[in-house]
Design a protein around this motif. Structure first.
Motif, PDB file in Angstrom:
ATOM      1  N   PHE A 219      -5.094  35.277  77.343  1.00 24.68           N
ATOM      2  CA  PHE A 219      -5.746  34.611  78.462  1.00 24.68           C
ATOM      3  C   PHE A 219      -6.814  33.624  77.976  1.00 24.68           C
ATOM      4  CE2 PHE A 219      -8.740  37.879  77.543  1.00 24.68           C
ATOM      5  CZ  PHE A 219      -9.941  37.605  78.192  1.00 24.68           C
ATOM      6  N   ARG A 220      -7.364  33.851  76.791  1.00 27.62           N
ATOM      7  CA  ARG A 220      -8.311  32.895  76.217  1.00 27.62           C
ATOM      8  C   ARG A 220      -7.589  31.740  75.522  1.00 27.62           C
ATOM      9  NH1 ARG A 220     -12.427  37.606  74.450  1.00 27.62           N
ATOM     10  NH2 ARG A 220     -13.635  37.629  76.399  1.00 27.62           N
ATOM     11  N   ARG A 221      -6.399  31.994  75.029  1.00 28.48           N
ATOM     12  CA  ARG A 221      -5.592  30.911  74.468  1.00 28.48           C
ATOM     13  C   ARG A 221      -5.259  29.892  75.552  1.00 28.48           C
ATOM     14  NH1 ARG A 221      -1.101  34.447  71.025  1.00 28.48           N
ATOM     15  NH2 ARG A 221      -2.616  35.673  69.822  1.00 28.48           N
ATOM     16  N   ARG A 222      -4.916  30.397  76.734  1.00 27.26           N
ATOM     17  CA  ARG A 222      -4.619  29.492  77.852  1.00 27.26           C
ATOM     18  C   ARG A 222      -5.850  28.669  78.216  1.00 27.26           C
ATOM     19  NH1 ARG A 222      -2.127  34.304  79.691  1.00 27.26           N
ATOM     20  NH2 ARG A 222      -3.755  34.692  81.243  1.00 27.26           N
ATOM     21  N   THR A 223      -7.002  29.310  78.155  1.00 29.27           N
ATOM     22  CA  THR A 223      -8.261  28.630  78.482  1.00 29.27           C
ATOM     23  C   THR A 223      -8.548  27.500  77.508  1.00 29.27           C
ATOM     24  OG1 THR A 223      -9.151  30.702  79.380  1.00 29.27           O
ATOM     25  CG2 THR A 223     -10.734  28.972  78.857  1.00 29.27           C
ATOM     26  N   VAL A 224      -8.428  27.790  76.216  1.00 29.31           N
ATOM     27  CA  VAL A 224      -8.677  26.774  75.182  1.00 29.31           C
ATOM     28  C   VAL A 224      -7.665  25.639  75.301  1.00 29.31           C
ATOM     29  CG1 VAL A 224      -8.721  26.323  72.694  1.00 29.31           C
ATOM     30  CG2 VAL A 224      -9.766  28.410  73.599  1.00 29.31           C
ATOM     31  N   ALA A 225      -6.414  25.986  75.603  1.00 31.68           N
ATOM     32  CA  ALA A 225      -5.370  24.971  75.759  1.00 31.68           C
ATOM     33  C   ALA A 225      -5.715  23.990  76.874  1.00 31.68           C
ATOM     34  CB  ALA A 225      -4.023  25.643  76.036  1.00 31.68           C
TER      35      ALA A 225
ATOM     36  N   SER B 148      -1.028  19.465  84.077  1.00 32.24           N
ATOM     37  CA  SER B 148      -1.790  20.694  84.329  1.00 32.24           C
ATOM     38  C   SER B 148      -1.127  21.531  85.414  1.00 32.24           C
ATOM     39  CB  SER B 148      -3.220  20.348  84.735  1.00 32.24           C
ATOM     40  OG  SER B 148      -3.876  19.612  83.725  1.00 32.24           O
ATOM     41  N   VAL B 149      -0.603  20.849  86.440  1.00 33.63           N
ATOM     42  CA  VAL B 149       0.128  21.560  87.497  1.00 33.63           C
ATOM     43  C   VAL B 149       1.377  22.220  86.915  1.00 33.63           C
ATOM     44  CG1 VAL B 149       1.472  21.267  89.622  1.00 33.63           C
ATOM     45  CG2 VAL B 149      -0.742  20.113  89.376  1.00 33.63           C
ATOM     46  N   ILE B 150       2.094  21.489  86.063  1.00 37.25           N
ATOM     47  CA  ILE B 150       3.283  22.043  85.405  1.00 37.25           C
ATOM     48  C   ILE B 150       2.899  23.257  84.563  1.00 37.25           C
ATOM     49  CG2 ILE B 150       5.053  21.589  83.649  1.00 37.25           C
ATOM     50  CD1 ILE B 150       5.105  18.688  84.640  1.00 37.25           C
ATOM     51  N   PHE B 151       1.793  23.139  83.813  1.00 29.22           N
ATOM     52  CA  PHE B 151       1.273  24.239  82.998  1.00 29.22           C
ATOM     53  C   PHE B 151       1.055  25.476  83.874  1.00 29.22           C
ATOM     54  CE2 PHE B 151      -1.787  26.869  80.891  1.00 29.22           C
ATOM     55  CZ  PHE B 151      -1.724  26.613  79.527  1.00 29.22           C
ATOM     56  N   ALA B 152       0.374  25.281  85.016  1.00 26.66           N
ATOM     57  CA  ALA B 152       0.051  26.393  85.914  1.00 26.66           C
ATOM     58  C   ALA B 152       1.313  26.986  86.540  1.00 26.66           C
ATOM     59  CB  ALA B 152      -0.915  25.923  87.004  1.00 26.66           C
ATOM     60  N   VAL B 153       2.251  26.126  86.945  1.00 25.13           N
ATOM     61  CA  VAL B 153       3.492  26.605  87.569  1.00 25.13           C
ATOM     62  C   VAL B 153       4.316  27.412  86.575  1.00 25.13           C
ATOM     63  CG1 VAL B 153       5.721  25.864  88.508  1.00 25.13           C
ATOM     64  CG2 VAL B 153       3.605  24.786  89.312  1.00 25.13           C
ATOM     65  N   ILE B 154       4.442  26.896  85.337  1.00 24.63           N
ATOM     66  CA  ILE B 154       5.192  27.622  84.311  1.00 24.63           C
ATOM     67  C   ILE B 154       4.569  28.991  84.061  1.00 24.63           C
ATOM     68  CG2 ILE B 154       5.771  27.672  81.848  1.00 24.63           C
ATOM     69  CD1 ILE B 154       6.155  24.651  81.978  1.00 24.63           C
ATOM     70  N   TYR B 155       3.234  29.019  83.977  1.00 27.36           N
ATOM     71  CA  TYR B 155       2.563  30.304  83.765  1.00 27.36           C
ATOM     72  C   TYR B 155       2.869  31.267  84.908  1.00 27.36           C
ATOM     73  CZ  TYR B 155      -0.888  33.966  83.881  1.00 27.36           C
ATOM     74  OH  TYR B 155      -1.469  35.206  83.967  1.00 27.36           O
ATOM     75  N   ARG B 156       2.771  30.782  86.146  1.00 25.97           N
ATOM     76  CA  ARG B 156       3.004  31.643  87.303  1.00 25.97           C
ATOM     77  C   ARG B 156       4.429  32.177  87.311  1.00 25.97           C
ATOM     78  NH1 ARG B 156      -1.193  34.094  89.748  1.00 25.97           N
ATOM     79  NH2 ARG B 156      -2.943  32.659  89.927  1.00 25.97           N
TER      80      ARG B 156
END
Length: 351
Positions: free
Chosen positions: A253-259, A301-309
């Motif tokens: 979860f911190r890797r995602r934050t740094v990314a 960023s939206v794509i990043f969030a959608v892929i994560y979800r």
């Protein structure tokens, strides 16, 4: 500016022709004012919401032991500018476009990263800490990186907008501090502001894309090289930010934050720097990359969030199914043992 080769000069003139008079006709002044006011208001609401989800103890922990922050700053101010420099050369961008890309890559992270961190269930206190620290460090590291890398494309001294950096810092810290206070004193009210902040974040994404397209339609006339660079830069930031955090063995979860902090840059700050450093004519061309990046970064960023979800939902369903199967297997085993026990009892009774 350094001398531009003939073919590159022709390409630049063609590009400049696509955006003739764009500074004076970049959109109605009323619409610009609406854009500025709406974005600033939504930003304050977003940061109030992000502050409301932040508890003081985790934030103080990051400040007292800033290992995660240092890793993030390494990715932000060392890795990303170098990668941006290499990417601009690899694409063989025209001088002005390459310089616009470099300035974008040397900017600190923006507040947009905080709300996206919340959406991907990252470390919001770390995200806020990184945004704050990167804004402060930008006073020194931003001009240093530009001094190191800009020589390939210009001999001019770039003007660092220190006042705008201070304003950005104040607009981040003030609502966050109020939100943290609400979380500490009135947690129920803080939960309401978290939801409001999240909604404001989604609204800001839609409004930014819409208003930027209305105000600066000329940006879509950029050359294919600028398009490729604007699309690649945020994703490259995400990948390298995640890679650096992974090498340093940070939690997922911190890797995602740094990314996200590495991939999302302070777009308004970049535009201010360019407007202060270059003439009206040069700014008309050099602003194309940052403007297009402003759009592609949000989309990325939206794509990043959608892929994560999607991945998180799939993993949750898989885990739930696995737990169900395990429980079902245990029940069957228990039932089998019970049946065997009952059969043994019946056998003893017959005897």
């Amino acid at each position: 500016m350094k001398t531009i080769p003939a073919m590159e000069e022709l390409e630049n003139l063609t590009l400049l022709g696509n955006v003739t008079s764009m500074i004076g006709q970049s959109g109605p002044s009323t619409l610009k004012m609406v854009f500025d006011v709406v974005i600033k208001v939504t930003l304050i609401i977003i940061m109030l919401g992000m502050g409301s989800v932040t508890e003081l103890d985790p934030l103080l922990k990051h400040i007292k032991r800033p290992i995660a922050i240092l890793i993030g700053m390494t990715s932000q101010f060392i890795v990303l500018p170098l990668v941006t420099f290499g990417l601009a050369h690899a694409l063989m961008l025209p001088n002005v476009a390459a310089l616009g890309m470099l300035v974008m890559g040397c900017c600190p992270s923006g507040s947009t990263s905080n709300v996206f961190t919340y959406w991907v269930e990252g470390d919001v206190p770390l995200s806020i800490s990184m945004t704050t620290v990167s804004t402060v460090l930008a006073f020194g590291l931003m001009p240093l990186n530009l001094l190191i890398y800009s020589g390939s494309w210009t001999d001019e001294n770039l003007v660092i907008p220190y006042i705008n950096i201070l304003i950005s810092f104040a607009m981040t810290i003030s609502p966050v501090a109020l939100g943290i206070l609400l979380r500490w004193k009135y947690p129920k009210i803080a939960n309401v502001f978290v939801k409001i902040g999240s909604i404001a974040g989604a609204l800001a994404v839609v409004l930014t894309l819409t208003l930027m397209s209305l105000l600066y339609p000329f940006m879509y006339k950029a050359t294919w090289k600028i398009y490729i660079g604007a699309i690649l830069l945020p994703f490259v930031g995400f990948i390298f930010g995640y890679f650096v955090a992974s090498v340093c063995r940070m939690e997922p979860f911190r890797r995602r934050t740094v990314a996200l902090e590495t991939g999302i840059q302070n777009f308004p700050l970049c535009m201010t720097l360019l407007s202060l450093s270059f003439s009206r004519e040069v700014f008309a061309e050099i602003s194309l990359f940052p403007l297009l990046y402003g759009v592609t970064c949000i989309v990325a960023s939206v794509i990043f969030a959608v892929i994560y979800r999607i991945v998180a939902t799939f993993k949750a369903k898989t885990k739930k199914q696995k737990e169900y199967n395990q429980t079902d297997e245990e029940n069957r085993k228990s039932l089998k043992e019970t049946s065997k026990f009952m059969a043994d009892i019946n056998f003893d009774d017959d005897d």
